[in-house]
Design a protein around this motif. Structure first.
Motif, PDB file in Angstrom:
ATOM      1  N   ARG A 176       0.838  -1.197   0.000  1.00 42.31           N
ATOM      2  CA  ARG A 176       0.000   0.000   0.000  1.00 42.31           C
ATOM      3  C   ARG A 176       0.879   1.255   0.000  1.00 42.31           C
ATOM      4  O   ARG A 176       2.045   1.202   0.432  1.00 42.31           O
ATOM      5  CB  ARG A 176      -0.908   0.014   1.219  1.00 42.31           C
ATOM      6  CG  ARG A 176      -1.834  -1.201   1.344  1.00 42.31           C
ATOM      7  CD  ARG A 176      -2.844  -0.996   2.456  1.00 42.31           C
ATOM      8  NE  ARG A 176      -2.187  -0.637   3.711  1.00 42.31           N
ATOM      9  CZ  ARG A 176      -1.765  -1.522   4.614  1.00 42.31           C
ATOM     10  NH1 ARG A 176      -1.921  -2.835   4.382  1.00 42.31           N
ATOM     11  NH2 ARG A 176      -1.191  -1.129   5.730  1.00 42.31           N
TER      12      ARG A 176
ATOM     13  N   ASP B 137       0.907   3.792   1.992  1.00 40.30           N
ATOM     14  CA  ASP B 137       1.403   4.140   3.336  1.00 40.30           C
ATOM     15  C   ASP B 137       2.544   3.224   3.758  1.00 40.30           C
ATOM     16  O   ASP B 137       3.457   3.643   4.476  1.00 40.30           O
ATOM     17  CB  ASP B 137       0.265   4.084   4.354  1.00 40.30           C
ATOM     18  CG  ASP B 137      -0.349   2.690   4.445  1.00 40.30           C
ATOM     19  OD1 ASP B 137      -0.789   2.182   3.402  1.00 40.30           O
ATOM     20  OD2 ASP B 137      -0.383   2.121   5.556  1.00 40.30           O
ATOM     21  N   GLU B 138       2.504   1.950   3.311  1.00 33.11           N
ATOM     22  CA  GLU B 138       3.596   1.027   3.635  1.00 33.11           C
ATOM     23  C   GLU B 138       4.876   1.404   2.887  1.00 33.11           C
ATOM     24  O   GLU B 138       5.985   1.286   3.423  1.00 33.11           O
ATOM     25  CB  GLU B 138       3.196  -0.409   3.284  1.00 33.11           C
ATOM     26  CG  GLU B 138       2.104  -0.980   4.175  1.00 33.11           C
ATOM     27  CD  GLU B 138       1.656  -2.356   3.723  1.00 33.11           C
ATOM     28  OE1 GLU B 138       1.359  -3.206   4.601  1.00 33.11           O
ATOM     29  OE2 GLU B 138       1.600  -2.595   2.498  1.00 33.11           O
TER      30      GLU B 138
END
Length: 512
Positions: free
Chosen positions: A398, A400-401
Motif C-alpha cells: 500500500r 502508506d507502507e
C-alpha cells in the motif's frame, strides 16, 4: 626397484584409497608410462613430475623404465592430485627417500614445473577417509591445510614445494601438525547485511517465511512484480538455525569436491543460498558431466535453493526436482557407475501470476487473456506444487507502507524463535537421522503429528473441500507440527491446523 605411496581420489562425494605403485627397471630405451585408467590430466603428470624433480635439484632417473600403476586399476582416475605421490614414489624407488618414512602417510597435491605444490579439490573427503582408516599423517598443499585439519584425529602437514616434503619425511618432528577446531570455525561472525527489518509491510509473508525456516519447508511466493518476493527470499538464510558440525562437514565436502570451497577456508559456516538462472540445464541443476560433479540441488544441501521466475525454467528441469524434493538426494547414473549426492534443501520459489505479472493486482490491470494466464500457470505441474508445503501470496504494498520507514522485526529476533522450534525438533527426532519436521517419515508423522478433536474435524473438511492429495495432507500435518513447535506446544490444535490449511489455498485459487 618398487615403491608404494598411498594417495586418495574422489568418487561422488566420498574418497577412496589409491595406491601409487612405482617400478624402476633398467632399459635400453627409457620410458615413462602410467597405467590404471588415467585421464588426460593424470597422464600429463609425467611431464610435470619430471620437470618438478629436476628443477628442485633432485635426481630424476632418466635412464630407467618407469612404470606407474594407480590401483585399483579398474576405476577411472582424474585430476592432478596424483602428481605429488608419483614424484614421492619415484624418489623412493630411486633411493632418495626411505620406505619407512611413508608409513601411515597419505599424499595429495599438484606439482608445478618449478616444484611448487598447488591446491587440489576434494581434500576434506580425503581427510575423512584417512581418519576412518587409521592413516595418521596427511601431507597436503598449504592452501588445503585448514580444510583437511578441520576433520581432527589426523596430523595434517602443509607443504609448499617438493623440498618441503623431502625435509618433512627426513625429520617428521621438524614441522608441527596443524589442527582446527570446528566449533570455533562455526562461531565466526557471519554477514548479517541482509535483514528482514529492511522489508516493508508483508507481515503475513514474513510469518510464512518464519514457519518455513522453522520446519525446513518448501515455499512458493506468488505476487506481482516489485512486491518483495526476491528481497524476502534472499533474507531467509539469516533466520535459519546455525549449522551443527555434522551439517557443516556434509556441506563443506560437497563444496570441496566441486572446487567451490573458498581458498584457505576450513568450513562452510553459513547455510548455502543457491539461486540458479532459469536457463540452467538438467545437469547444472542436479549434477552430471563426463566426470560427474554436484549440481545446484546438492550445493544447496542443508540450505536454500531459490528459483526466481519459476515458470520460466524448462519444464524438464522442474520435473527433475521431484526426486530430490521427495528423497533428499539425487542419483546420477552413468555406464560405469551410479553416484548419489545429498540434496536435502529448502526450496524457495517465486513467480508472477501471469506473463505480464499483474493478474489479480488491485491497482494495475492485467493485459493477458485467460488462456494465456492458464498456460503460464500450467508450466508448474500439479505433482511439483504438491511437493511445496507453503503457497503464499505476496500482495502489492500500500502507499502508506511504501512511504513509511520499515518497522518490522530484525532477523535475529525471528531466528531466536526458529532456533527454539528446531531445538524441539532435534530432541524429538534424536536417533532418527531427521533434522526438521519437513523430513519426517510417514511413521514419524503418525507418531509426532497426531491430530484429534476439532482439529481433526477441520482437517477432514479441508481435505473434502479442497480435494487434497495424500501428499498434500501429509504436508499440512508437517506444517501444523511446525506451527505448534513455534508456539511451544506439544499437541497440534485447531489454530495450528487452520493456519497450515491456509497455506494450501493459493494453488486452488490460481490453478483450479
Amino acid at each position: 626397484m618398487l615403491a608404494v605411496v598411498e594417495s586418495s581420489a574422489i568418487l561422488g562425494v566420498d574418497a577412496y584409497l589409491v595406491r601409487v605403485e612405482v617400478n624402476l627397471a633398467n632399459a635400453t630405451i627409457p620410458q615413462f608410462s602410467i597405467v590404471g585408467l588415467p585421464d588426460a590430466a593424470v597422464n600429463e603428470a609425467k611431464e610435470r613430475v619430471r620437470a618438478a624433480v629436476k628443477n628442485s635439484g633432485l635426481l630424476f632417473p632418466f635412464d630407467k623404465r618407469i612404470t606407474i600403476n594407480l590401483a585399483p586399476a579398474d576405476t577411472k582416475k582424474a585430476g592432478a592430485a596424483f602428481d605429488l605421490p608419483i614424484a614421492i614414489g619415484i624418489l623412493t624407488a630411486s633411493g632418495q627417500i626411505s620406505d619407512a618414512a611413508l608409513n601411515d602417510a597419505l599424499f595429495v597435491g599438484e606439482l608445478s614445473l618449478d616444484g611448487a605444490i598447488r591446491p587440489v579439490h576434494g581434500v576434506l573427503p580425503m581427510a575423512v577417509w584417512a581418519r576412518q582408516h587409521g592413516r595418521r599423517r596427511l601431507i597436503v598443499p598449504a592452501e588445503n591445510t585448514r580444510e583437511a585439519a578441520i576433520v581432527g584425529d589426523v596430523d595434517v602437514y602443509p607443504v609448499r614445494n617438493l623440498l618441503d616434503v623431502i625435509a618433512l619425511l627426513a625429520d617428521p618432528d621438524s614441522v608441527a601438525p596443524v589442527r582446527e577446531d570446528p566449533e570455533a570455525a562455526l562461531r565466526q561472525e557471519t554477514d548479517d547485511s541482509l535483514d528482514f527489518v529492511d522489508v516493508k509491510g508483508q507481515s503475513q509473508v514474513k510469518r510464512a517465511m518464519e514457519v518455513a525456516a522453522a520446519g525446513g519447508h518448501n515455499v512458493l511466493l506468488l505476487g506481482s512484480p516489485g512486491s518483495g518476493k526476491t528481497m524476502m527470499a534472499r533474507r531467509i538464510p539469516g533466520i535459519l538455525p546455525s549449522f551443527s558440525v555434522e551439517e557443516a562437514l556434509e556441506v563443506t565436502k560437497l563444496y570441496s569436491v566441486s572446487g567451490r570451497l573458498p581458498a584457505g577456508e576450513a568450513l562452510i559456516t553459513r547455510r548455502p543460498f543457491r539461486s540458479p538462472h532459469h536457463t540452467i540445464s538438467n545437469a547444472g541443476l542436479t549434477g552430471g558431466g563426463t566426470i560427474p560433479r554436484p549440481g545446484e540441488v546438492s550445493l544447496a544441501h542443508h540450505g536454500v535453493l531459490f528459483m526466481d521466475e519459476l515458470p520460466e525454467f524448462n519444464r524438464n528441469v522442474l520435473e527433475i526436482l521431484r526426486q530430490p524434493l521427495e528423497d533428499g538426494q539425487v542419483t546420477i547414473a552413468r555406464a560405469a557407475a551410479a553416484l548419489t549426492y545429498p540434496a536435502r534443501f529448502m526450496l524457495v520459489a517465486a513467480m508472477n501470476p501471469c506473463p505480464c505479472g499483474y493478474y489479480g493486482d488491485p491497482v494495475k490491470p492485467c493485459n493477458c487473456s485467460s488462456t494465456t494466464v492458464q498456460k503460464y500457470l500450467q508450466r508448474i505441474s500439479g505433482p511439483l506444487l504438491d511437493r511445496i508445503d507453503l503457497h503464499v501470496e505476496a500482495p502489492r504494498l500500500r502507499p502508506d507502507e511504501l512511504t513509511t520507514p520499515p518497522s518490522g522485526e530484525k532477523s535475529a529476533a525471528i531466528r531466536q524463535r526458529v532456533e527454539k522450534a528446531r531445538d524441539r525438533q532435534r530432541k524429538r527426532f534424536q536417533g532418527h537421522g531427521v533434522y526438521c519436521n519437513a523430513q519426517m517419515t510417514p511413521r514419524l508423522l503418525r507418531e509426532c503429528a497426531a491430530v484429534e478433536g476439532e482439529a481433526l474435524t477441520l482437517l477432514r473438511a479441508a481435505i473434502d473441500a479442497m480435494s487434497l492429495s495424500a501428499r498434500a495432507y501429509d504436508r499440512i500435518l508437517k506444517v501444523a507440527r511446525t506451527i505448534a513447535d513455534l508456539a511451544g506446544e506439544e499437541n497440534i490444535g485447531i489454530a495450528h491446523v487452520a493456519e497450515s490449511v491456509q497455506y494450501r489455498a493459493l494453488d486452488r485459487k490460481f490453478w483450479a
